[in-house]
Design a protein around this motif. Sequence first.
Motif, PDB file in Angstrom:
ATOM      1  N   SER A   2      -6.278  -1.552  -3.172  1.00 16.78           N
ATOM      2  CA  SER A   2      -5.207  -0.551  -3.176  1.00 16.78           C
ATOM      3  C   SER A   2      -4.886  -0.125  -4.602  1.00 16.78           C
ATOM      4  O   SER A   2      -4.650   1.061  -4.876  1.00 16.78           O
ATOM      5  N   ASN A  39       1.050   4.204  -2.821  1.00 17.98           N
ATOM      6  CA  ASN A  39       1.030   5.641  -2.512  1.00 17.98           C
ATOM      7  C   ASN A  39       2.126   6.384  -3.275  1.00 17.98           C
ATOM      8  O   ASN A  39       1.925   7.502  -3.762  1.00 17.98           O
ATOM      9  N   ARG A  91      -7.294   2.418  -5.942  1.00 24.66           N
ATOM     10  CA  ARG A  91      -7.024   3.809  -5.565  1.00 24.66           C
ATOM     11  C   ARG A  91      -6.134   4.480  -6.604  1.00 24.66           C
ATOM     12  O   ARG A  91      -6.350   5.639  -6.995  1.00 24.66           O
ATOM     13  N   PHE A 133      -1.361  10.812   2.382  1.00 21.24           N
ATOM     14  CA  PHE A 133      -0.712   9.513   2.433  1.00 21.24           C
ATOM     15  C   PHE A 133       0.309   9.497   3.554  1.00 21.24           C
ATOM     16  O   PHE A 133       1.302  10.200   3.513  1.00 21.24           O
ATOM     17  N   GLU A 175      -2.288  15.892  -3.011  1.00 20.12           N
ATOM     18  CA  GLU A 175      -2.817  14.786  -2.231  1.00 20.12           C
ATOM     19  C   GLU A 175      -1.738  14.130  -1.376  1.00 20.12           C
ATOM     20  O   GLU A 175      -1.998  13.175  -0.668  1.00 20.12           O
ATOM     21  N   GLU A 176      -0.523  14.658  -1.432  1.00 21.64           N
ATOM     22  CA  GLU A 176       0.598  14.013  -0.769  1.00 21.64           C
ATOM     23  C   GLU A 176       0.372  13.911   0.725  1.00 21.64           C
ATOM     24  O   GLU A 176       0.706  12.907   1.351  1.00 21.64           O
ATOM     25  N   SER A 219       4.325   6.721   3.540  1.00 25.27           N
ATOM     26  CA  SER A 219       4.420   6.296   2.140  1.00 25.27           C
ATOM     27  C   SER A 219       5.852   6.164   1.672  1.00 25.27           C
ATOM     28  O   SER A 219       6.127   6.115   0.494  1.00 25.27           O
ATOM     29  N   LYS A 244       1.754   9.321  -6.123  1.00 23.43           N
ATOM     30  CA  LYS A 244       2.465  10.600  -6.104  1.00 23.43           C
ATOM     31  C   LYS A 244       3.308  10.816  -7.356  1.00 23.43           C
ATOM     32  O   LYS A 244       3.707  11.947  -7.652  1.00 23.43           O
ATOM     33  N   THR A 254      -7.279   7.514  -9.135  1.00 19.16           N
ATOM     34  CA  THR A 254      -6.520   8.767  -9.232  1.00 19.16           C
ATOM     35  C   THR A 254      -6.114   9.032 -10.681  1.00 19.16           C
ATOM     36  O   THR A 254      -6.210  10.169 -11.184  1.00 19.16           O
ATOM     37  N   ASN A 292       0.830  -1.203   0.000  1.00 17.59           N
ATOM     38  CA  ASN A 292       0.000   0.000   0.000  1.00 17.59           C
ATOM     39  C   ASN A 292       0.871   1.262   0.000  1.00 17.59           C
ATOM     40  O   ASN A 292       0.548   2.261  -0.652  1.00 17.59           O
ATOM     41  N   SER A 293       1.988   1.190   0.718  1.00 14.95           N
ATOM     42  CA  SER A 293       2.924   2.309   0.721  1.00 14.95           C
ATOM     43  C   SER A 293       3.524   2.507  -0.670  1.00 14.95           C
ATOM     44  O   SER A 293       3.698   3.653  -1.126  1.00 14.95           O
TER      45      SER A 293
END
Length: 716
Positions: free
Chosen positions: A504, A413, A507, A429, A425-426, A432, A417, A511, A409-410
């Motif tokens: 995940s 993220n 997401r 998270f 949106e940074e 990350s 980015k 985005t 998930n990290s």
Amino acid sequence: MATVKSSSRSRVTAATVKENGVKLEEGLNPFKSDRFDAEFYVQSTSSLNDKEIKQLCTYLVDLKKASAEEMRRSVYANYAAFIRTSKEISDLEDKEISDLDEWLVEFPDNLDVLLAERRVEEALDALDKGERKVSKAKEMKSLNPTLLLALQNSITERRQKLADQLAEAACQPSTRGAELRASVSALKKLGDGPHAHSLLLNAHLQRYQYNMQSLRPSNTSYGGAYTAALAQLVFSAVAQAASDSLSIFGEEPAYSSELVMWATKQTEAFALLVKRHALASSAAAGGLRAAAECVQIALGHCSLLEARGLALCPVLLKLFRPSVEQALDANLKRIQESTAAMAAADDWVLTYPPNTNRQTGSTTAFQHKLTSSAHRFNLMVQDFFEDVGPLLSMQLGGQALEGLFQVFNSYVNMLIKALPESMEEEESFEDSGNKIVRMAETEAQQIALLANASLLADELLPRAAMKLSSLNQDPYKDDNRRRTSERQNRHPEQREWRRRLVGSVDRLKDTFCRQHALSLIFTEEGDSHLTADMYINMDGNADEVEWIPSSIFQELFIKLNRMANIAAEMFVGRERFATLLLMRLTETVILWISEDQSFWDDIEEGPRPLGPLGLQQFYLDMKFVVCFASNGRYLSRNLQRIVNEIITKAMSAFSATGMDPYRDLPEDEWFNEICQDAMERLSGKPKEINGERELSSPTASVSAQSISSVRSHNSS
């Protein structure tokens, strides 16, 4: 009183003189009788008064008691001499000595000899015979109480001496094997079983502690060797102690309980040494493989004790769990940090793994293209699952999956980015990884981000996690029923884990689609390319309309067509993901139109009503979306439903002006033909000359009046 003493002396002297003429025995006869009355005898032989007689009697009675006590002490202190004297007296009386008397004389000396020569079994037999003699003598009353007490004390004294000899022998490091078991068994026969069992366990403890003196952690090259050597010493000693305990003491609960407690204590001490000299450094450095090896070695030796009734593996697992958890967390953190470092320099170009190609790849994982950071992530995850054997027995499989999900998930993220315009949106998270991520500027680079995440979540990570399943089957390989049950119970957990991985990725996909949708709808200055004015201003402002889809939907088609070509190369064998991506992007744009309240306020309430031309253009745009989505095979039911709802909403706004939308709209074939011509033109495939249409123009100019005429004609 002086008269009494003088008279007594004269009478004693007279008696002594008289004894010269008579036998001593006859003179003593009155005193031997059981009916001897001292008071009567004195009265009959003297002329003392009553008071003097009573004093003399008291003196004689006290003298008798003192004499008896002195004799008892003499017999007890000189038992052997007493027996010999008795024998001599018996010889003087020409009486034959009994077997009991003979045994009483020889017993102490014989037992002392046996003890001195450490002839344990014979000494035990002699003591048992002595106990039986005492018991029989008590029953038959064949010995006087004084002699019986002396015999009992003699047996007790020598029994204790033998017990001390046996205990001393059991405590000697040189006493091993059969000699140790013999000493402990003999001590148990003496009636001191608990002490004997404790000595047995302590003897085995001292032996392996002595052997441990030659074992030093610095003498081994790595923790596994030290763990193996230490485990061999400890658990072989525990196994031998369990075997000796069972052979000597059986399965009596008291001894079995003491054995279990002792073995548990030794296991705990062993685990402490392994943690200190082998696990601590590995766990701190994230060396899951080294930590796992130590645990596996320890469990392998410990599990051999289960055949002897000692299930000590849970003790080890409980004690090792914190160290393995530390190694697990450190390992996951290293994966995250290493991947983040690679993402900072990733050029987001899909390649096969370094030094590997599709023909020579040794595993299925090498058949896929990923960017450099995803390759690094995948490689470290594969290694991670090679090391998770002990995690299952420690019930850490779920924790490993959860930790890996958090790391993935990290990574997602970081991919988010890497998309342009995502910096705002940074802050949303957390954890990350590295804040510096190289931007994916082109559409190909951005789609590569999706290729990374989707391939990892859909195939590579679940396939690696299946190693947990195969490892977990081993304990039940001979029990199909239990193995099937275990597999059924385990798979829901992994299915849920995989579902979270896909979530995940969604997401990232959302985005991606939202940013591309916004770039279509809005200009860099923030103005919208899609407004109600596009439709409500068409009527009354032009004499003739060129019927083509609005520019924003042409751009949407071009973008989707371009992305489809890129995805076709990136998602070979995984076309469904590319289709779902295009479907999601199209839905995102149409949903924005459906939910833009300001757009619908203008359509429904002004500043001017929606006219026939505006309705036709809006209907054409929606039909164009349906046509190219259907042609590209990414027309979903959801997209079809949203488009129908939007068309219905626009027709309702048109009807509110008092006009009939079905009278003013041409047939669907007319819209479909225009849409088909537009797709061919925009894709670089112009249509041949057909009727009134020119080669340079895929559509014909149709006036509002002609459309109305067609509708009226069809209606009639």
